[in-house]
Scaffold this active site. Structure first.
Site, PDB file in Angstrom:
ATOM      1  N   ASN A 241     148.354  87.272  84.524  1.00 12.62           N
ATOM      2  CA  ASN A 241     147.193  88.147  84.725  1.00 12.62           C
ATOM      3  C   ASN A 241     146.893  88.800  83.374  1.00 12.62           C
ATOM      4  O   ASN A 241     147.543  89.765  82.984  1.00 12.62           O
ATOM      5  CB  ASN A 241     147.528  89.193  85.798  1.00 12.62           C
ATOM      6  CG  ASN A 241     146.337  90.079  86.118  1.00 12.62           C
ATOM      7  OD1 ASN A 241     145.293  89.990  85.475  1.00 12.62           O
ATOM      8  ND2 ASN A 241     146.501  90.938  87.102  1.00 12.62           N
TER       9      ASN A 241
ATOM     10  N   GLU B 127     148.764  89.878  95.257  1.00  6.35           N
ATOM     11  CA  GLU B 127     147.831  88.974  94.572  1.00  6.35           C
ATOM     12  C   GLU B 127     148.573  87.867  93.833  1.00  6.35           C
ATOM     13  O   GLU B 127     148.129  86.729  93.796  1.00  6.35           O
ATOM     14  CB  GLU B 127     146.974  89.776  93.589  1.00  6.35           C
ATOM     15  CG  GLU B 127     145.972  90.662  94.296  1.00  6.35           C
ATOM     16  CD  GLU B 127     145.294  91.644  93.364  1.00  6.35           C
ATOM     17  OE1 GLU B 127     145.954  92.622  92.975  1.00  6.35           O
ATOM     18  OE2 GLU B 127     144.127  91.436  93.030  1.00  6.35           O
TER      19      GLU B 127
END
Ligand code: AMP
Length: 400
Positions: free
Chosen positions: A7, A385
């Site tokens: 990320n 996530e």
């Protein structure tokens, strides 16, 4: 199968290495202050001492090199070589109208990420750099892009269009996209499963309440509507973002305070929300404590936050013609008892019955906090996530 999840933000890069057979996180870490003085990497790995190294990182390429070193370190790491990693899943913010699903990265996919730079100016360039850095560091290992906007792509046109001249949609693709899509997707799927709902027709409202907050309505896991818009500024009152305001407020403040449009948008993004109202904090733990001590503005901020969530739940129930489950997730949704109670206490008209004792239990697992007779299930489902990205990556790589 081992999957690395990346990320990449504008000056940071977070990562997690998953063993997909057990879904265990073997290692997780973060590079901070990339391109700024004092960059450092930290890592926690299963059964290994915590690792921290202050080392210059001029760009995301440098950061990935340090991630490789940390993961393969004999003292702190969990793998012998990067060849053990079968695929890399990347969180990518914006895919515009181009992708409604995660996809294996090709030159075409990279072009789309580049074409969407102006829609996600802080994140898309960093996301692309992260992908390119992994391509260099791990040649031949497939990369998968998991888009935060993909979930919102199933919205009907009447839900995603703004009431502004149509030419702006055609020329600039101005529309509602929605964000936190990876979380809404994960949590709504888990709600269908955990809540034992009809997999095709289950109507779910997910309240992702964190520092950034958004709410979505989905039927059978397909997004019907979601509160964030062209950017993450729209919708709920958030930690520092205003959420919905009359657009004319921008001009009014700009004129009165002699500020530019950019200045005012900065205020709406960074100095508004519960922080701007309370002048105490954007953190709900601080707000709760201040309100308990009698701080009226902290109480007002909490009341406004709850009111806006309730209003959206009513609107989304109408949009879907009913609701089977209301789900709370993210930092506030998973932890803040008074917010869940405040939001649900006036939803009796929908058949919502909260079990106040269950709501008070401090737990980290998926749970139902409504009474057995409640017509609508109220669930708390921790968002994940990274696991969603890892699962999508595994699915696509296996289907190749
Ligand atoms: P997130 O953006 O999902 O990390 O959520 C961050 C927000 O969750 C913060 O504003 C906190 O106010 C709120 N929060 C409330 N209780 C807790 C808790 N026990 N742990 C972490 N965050 C919490």
């Amino acid at each position: 199968m081992k999957i690395l999840v990346i990320n990449a933000g504008s000056s940071s890069l977070k990562y997690q290495l998953f063993d997909m057979d057990t879904k265990d996180v073997l290692a997780k870490g973060a590079c901070e202050r990339i391109g700024i003085d004092g960059s450092k990497i930290t890592q926690k790995a299963e059964g290994k001492p915590e690792y921290e190294l202050v080392s210059p990182m001029a760009n995301h390429g440098d950061a990935i090199k340090l991630v490789v070193d940390a993961l393969t370190s004999s003292e702190y790491g969990v793998i012998k070589s990067m060849n053990e990693i079968d695929a890399v899943g990347h969180r990518v913010l914006h895919a515009g109208k181009y992708y409604s699903e995660s996809t294996i990265v090709t030159e075409d996919v990279k072009k789309v990420i580049r074409d969407c730079f102006d829609l996600g100016p802080l994140h898309n360039p960093a996301n692309l750099t992260g992908i390119e850095a992994c391509e260099k560091a791990m040649p031949g290992t497939p990369n998968v892009a998991v888009f935060d906007t993909a979930f919102g792509q199933t919205m009907a046109k009447e839900a995603f269009m703004y009431g502004i001249p149509y030419e702006y949609y055609e020329k600039y693709a101005i529309r509602r996209y929605g964000f936190h899509g990876i979380s809404h997707n994960y949590v709504s799927q888990r709600a269908l499963e955990f809540g034992n709902l009809d997999k095709k027709n289950g109507k779910v409202i997910v309240c992702h309440l964190g520092n950034g907050s958004s709410i979505s309505a989905s039927i059978g896991g397909k997004c019907v509507d979601t509160s964030m818009g062209l950017t993450p500024l729209e919708g709920l009152v958030m930690g520092t973002r205003s959420g919905d305001v009359d657009a004319a407020v921008v001009q009014f403040i700009a004129n009165k305070e002699n500020k530019s449009v950019d200045d005012v948008l900065n205020i709406l993004n960074k100095k508004s929300g519960v922080l701007g109202i309370s002048d105490v904090s954007s953190d709900f733990r601080d707000l709760e404590a201040a309100a308990e001590e009698g701080n009226e503005r902290a109480q007002l901020a909490l009341d406004m936050f709850i009111y806006r969530v309730k209003k959206y739940i009513g609107a989304y129930t109408a949009a879907m013609g009913g609701v089977d489950a209301i789900v709370f997730t993210a930092g506030i949704g998973e932890n803040t008892v008074i917010i869940r109670e405040g939001v649900t206490e006036s939803l009796g008209y929908l058949g919502v019955e909260l079990d106040k004792e269950l709501n008070k239990e401090r737990r980290k697992d998926e749970r139902c906090i409504s009474t057995p007779s409640s017509k609508v299930k109220v669930l708390v489902i921790p968002t994940n996530e990274e696991l969603m990205i890892a699962k999508d990556t595994e699915r696509l790589v296996n289907a190749k």
